[in-house]
Design a protein around this motif. Sequence first.
Motif, PDB file in Angstrom:
ATOM      1  N   ILE A   4       0.851  -1.186   0.000  1.00  0.00           N
ATOM      2  CA  ILE A   4       0.000   0.000   0.000  1.00  0.00           C
ATOM      3  C   ILE A   4       0.889   1.238   0.000  1.00  0.00           C
ATOM      4  O   ILE A   4       1.876   1.296   0.732  1.00  0.00           O
ATOM      5  CB  ILE A   4      -0.965  -0.008   1.210  1.00  0.00           C
ATOM      6  CG1 ILE A   4      -1.955   1.142   1.159  1.00  0.00           C
ATOM      7  CG2 ILE A   4      -0.216  -0.039   2.510  1.00  0.00           C
ATOM      8  CD1 ILE A   4      -3.078   1.027   2.198  1.00  0.00           C
ATOM      9  N   ILE A  51      -3.089   0.130  -3.735  1.00  0.00           N
ATOM     10  CA  ILE A  51      -3.174  -0.975  -2.766  1.00  0.00           C
ATOM     11  C   ILE A  51      -3.155  -2.263  -3.568  1.00  0.00           C
ATOM     12  O   ILE A  51      -3.975  -2.447  -4.483  1.00  0.00           O
ATOM     13  CB  ILE A  51      -4.470  -0.894  -1.932  1.00  0.00           C
ATOM     14  CG1 ILE A  51      -4.595   0.482  -1.258  1.00  0.00           C
ATOM     15  CG2 ILE A  51      -4.526  -2.014  -0.895  1.00  0.00           C
ATOM     16  CD1 ILE A  51      -5.955   0.752  -0.638  1.00  0.00           C
ATOM     17  N   ARG A  55      -3.120  -7.130  -0.022  1.00  0.00           N
ATOM     18  CA  ARG A  55      -3.357  -6.184   1.076  1.00  0.00           C
ATOM     19  C   ARG A  55      -4.827  -5.760   1.113  1.00  0.00           C
ATOM     20  O   ARG A  55      -5.439  -5.654   2.173  1.00  0.00           O
ATOM     21  CB  ARG A  55      -2.441  -4.968   0.895  1.00  0.00           C
ATOM     22  CG  ARG A  55      -2.526  -3.970   1.989  1.00  0.00           C
ATOM     23  CD  ARG A  55      -2.012  -4.566   3.302  1.00  0.00           C
ATOM     24  NE  ARG A  55      -2.030  -3.566   4.323  1.00  0.00           N
ATOM     25  CZ  ARG A  55      -1.061  -3.375   5.185  1.00  0.00           C
ATOM     26  NH1 ARG A  55       0.007  -4.127   5.160  1.00  0.00           N
ATOM     27  NH2 ARG A  55      -1.170  -2.449   6.098  1.00  0.00           N
ATOM     28  N   SER A  56      -5.402  -5.534  -0.060  1.00  0.00           N
ATOM     29  CA  SER A  56      -6.807  -5.158  -0.159  1.00  0.00           C
ATOM     30  C   SER A  56      -7.713  -6.243   0.432  1.00  0.00           C
ATOM     31  O   SER A  56      -8.658  -5.940   1.162  1.00  0.00           O
ATOM     32  CB  SER A  56      -7.175  -4.896  -1.620  1.00  0.00           C
ATOM     33  OG  SER A  56      -8.533  -4.558  -1.741  1.00  0.00           O
TER      34      SER A  56
END
Length: 102
Positions: A4, A51, A55-56
């Motif tokens: 991110i 992102i 991670r999302s």
Amino acid sequence: MPGIDSAAAAQLQTSVSAVTQAAATGKPANAIAALDALEAQLRQGTASGAINADRSARIQASIDLVRGDLTAALPTPSPSPTVQAPGKQGNNDKGDKKGKGD
């Protein structure tokens, strides 16, 4: 943060703070609205590449958990009472019988 960029992280952190503050003040509906904004930011950040997908997905899983807790904290709506129209107490056939056999 890996996965991110710093601008997206700062924006999400601000939104997380808004969710936390609304929840802490006992306003789950406001917290859910702030969570909706956070989720929209997550989608936008993911779509723009700020992102990454892994991670999302982790952030979305956290959002889903918090949403469940906030939804459970919403007040249960009470059923509205049934109101009978005035003068309608039931079917009473003992009324005026004029016109029958007159």
